[in-house]
Design a protein around this motif. Structure first.
Motif, short mmCIF file in Angstrom:
data_model
loop_
_atom_site.label_atom_id
_atom_site.label_comp_id
_atom_site.label_asym_id
_atom_site.label_seq_id
_atom_site.Cartn_x
_atom_site.Cartn_y
_atom_site.Cartn_z
N PHE A 76 38.55 34.87 28.46
CA PHE A 76 38.13 33.47 28.58
C PHE A 76 38.55 32.83 29.89
CE2 PHE A 76 42.42 33.04 27.11
CZ PHE A 76 42.87 31.82 27.57
N THR A 77 39.43 33.49 30.66
CA THR A 77 39.83 32.97 31.98
C THR A 77 39.01 33.58 33.11
OG1 THR A 77 41.56 34.62 32.40
CG2 THR A 77 42.20 32.65 31.14
N GLY A 78 38.12 34.52 32.78
CA GLY A 78 37.31 35.17 33.80
C GLY A 78 37.95 36.41 34.40
N LYS A 79 39.01 36.92 33.77
CA LYS A 79 39.70 38.13 34.26
C LYS A 79 39.22 39.34 33.46
CE LYS A 79 43.77 35.78 35.87
NZ LYS A 79 44.82 34.97 35.31
N PRO A 80 39.25 40.53 34.08
CA PRO A 80 38.87 41.76 33.37
C PRO A 80 39.64 41.88 32.06
CG PRO A 80 39.16 42.22 35.69
CD PRO A 80 39.64 40.81 35.47
N VAL B 168 24.77 42.78 30.02
CA VAL B 168 23.81 41.85 29.42
C VAL B 168 24.30 40.42 29.64
CG1 VAL B 168 22.85 43.47 27.74
CG2 VAL B 168 24.91 42.21 27.16
N HIS B 169 23.38 39.48 29.63
CA HIS B 169 23.71 38.09 29.92
C HIS B 169 23.26 37.17 28.80
CE1 HIS B 169 23.57 40.05 33.86
NE2 HIS B 169 24.52 39.19 34.19
N ALA B 170 24.02 36.12 28.61
CA ALA B 170 23.64 35.05 27.69
C ALA B 170 22.95 33.96 28.52
CB ALA B 170 24.89 34.50 27.00
N ILE B 171 22.69 32.84 27.90
CA ILE B 171 22.13 31.68 28.59
C ILE B 171 23.23 30.61 28.68
CG2 ILE B 171 20.37 29.85 28.48
CD1 ILE B 171 19.29 32.71 29.02
N CYS B 172 23.41 30.06 29.87
CA CYS B 172 24.44 29.03 30.09
C CYS B 172 24.12 27.82 29.22
CB CYS B 172 24.49 28.63 31.55
SG CYS B 172 25.71 27.34 31.90
N MET B 173 25.11 27.41 28.43
CA MET B 173 24.92 26.29 27.51
C MET B 173 24.94 24.94 28.23
SD MET B 173 24.28 27.85 24.80
CE MET B 173 24.16 26.47 23.70
N GLN B 174 25.27 24.93 29.52
CA GLN B 174 25.29 23.69 30.29
C GLN B 174 24.01 23.49 31.11
OE1 GLN B 174 27.83 21.35 30.04
NE2 GLN B 174 28.52 22.71 28.40
N LYS C 15 36.40 26.68 24.49
CA LYS C 15 36.30 25.23 24.41
C LYS C 15 37.56 24.59 23.82
CE LYS C 15 32.36 25.24 22.04
NZ LYS C 15 31.09 24.79 21.43
N THR C 16 38.48 25.39 23.34
CA THR C 16 39.72 24.85 22.76
C THR C 16 40.87 25.04 23.74
OG1 THR C 16 40.35 26.94 21.73
CG2 THR C 16 38.92 25.48 20.45
N GLU D 115 33.72 31.68 17.22
CA GLU D 115 32.28 31.66 17.42
C GLU D 115 31.92 30.45 18.27
OE1 GLU D 115 30.06 34.00 16.61
OE2 GLU D 115 31.81 35.13 16.03
N THR D 116 30.76 29.85 17.99
CA THR D 116 30.27 28.74 18.82
C THR D 116 31.18 27.52 18.76
OG1 THR D 116 28.83 28.04 17.02
CG2 THR D 116 27.85 29.44 18.72
N GLU D 117 32.01 27.40 17.73
CA GLU D 117 32.94 26.28 17.67
C GLU D 117 34.06 26.42 18.71
OE1 GLU D 117 35.11 29.38 15.55
OE2 GLU D 117 33.03 28.78 15.46
N SER D 118 34.33 27.65 19.14
CA SER D 118 35.44 27.91 20.06
C SER D 118 35.01 28.37 21.45
CB SER D 118 36.36 28.98 19.47
OG SER D 118 36.83 28.60 18.20
N TYR D 119 33.81 28.96 21.56
CA TYR D 119 33.38 29.55 22.82
C TYR D 119 31.95 29.13 23.15
CZ TYR D 119 37.33 32.76 22.37
OH TYR D 119 38.58 33.28 22.26
#
Length: 192
Positions: free
Chosen positions: A125-129, A146-152, A163-164, A174-178
């Motif tokens: 979650f910090t962008g580190k390997p 594979v890529h997701a779609i940016c939620m912003q 997000k916490t 899940e989506t409540e936390s990430y």
């Protein structure tokens, strides 16, 4: 692109395939797709996941859009070698949660003629390997990011933004936390 045809038992060659990316990018969905194709080709398949991953099911590997496949939960990667008997293909989900010995386990399996398909987050979650994934990517014959779609902003996302305020490395959610974010939105969200 991938060698998904039936393996000739008299001339078996193993290899490692990595499916990596952010959360919500379809890693598990792709893993299930490849494993189902192997089964259609009459290959013997065994699937493993870390026993700590009980988000959707205690034993099955389940994708975010609820496709599932039967698996064997294990506490340590070395257990995979014990259970992977008489198989052509081994699938491993949520590989980032395994210990660093997973790299050696996957190489042993591939060296014995088994096709090994591994799915997991490549960054935390910090962008580190994250975990053994970067080392597995270095030794694998095939790597699919594979890529997701940016939620912003709607661009391609390859970061899993938490997000916490929880700072522990492993936090199932899940989506409540990430949420998946692109580089620019991730940098803004992290306050860098």
């Amino acid at each position: 692109m991938f060698l998904e045809s039936a393996i000739n038992p008299s001339h078996r060659r193993g290899w490692i395939e990595i499916i990596c990316g952010s959360m919500f990018s379809g890693k598990t969905e792709e893993l299930i797709r490849r494993l189902n194709r192997a089964r259609i080709a009459k290959q013997r398949v065994e699937i493993f996941k870390p026993s700590i991953d009980t988000r959707y099911d205690e034993t099955n590997v389940v994708s975010h859009n609820e496709n599932s496949i039967t698996s064997t939960p294990v506490q340590a990667s070395s257990q995979i070698l014990i259970y992977a008997n008489n198989v052509d293909v081994v699938g491993i989900d949520e590989a980032q949660f395994f210990d660093d010995e997973l790299v050696s386990v996957c190489n042993k399996l591939a060296g014995s003629g088994i096709r090994v398909i591994v799915a997991g987050l490549d960054m935390d979650f910090t962008g580190k390997p994250f975990g053994p994934i970067p080392d597995l990517m270095a030794t694998a014959e095939y790597v699919t990011k594979v890529h997701a779609i940016c939620m912003q902003c709607g661009n391609l996302a390859h970061y899993s933004h938490r997000k916490t305020a929880d700072e522990k490395l492993v936090m199932l959610g899940e989506t409540e936390s990430y949420e998946p974010l692109c580089r620019e939105c991730f940098t803004k969200a992290r306050g860098k």
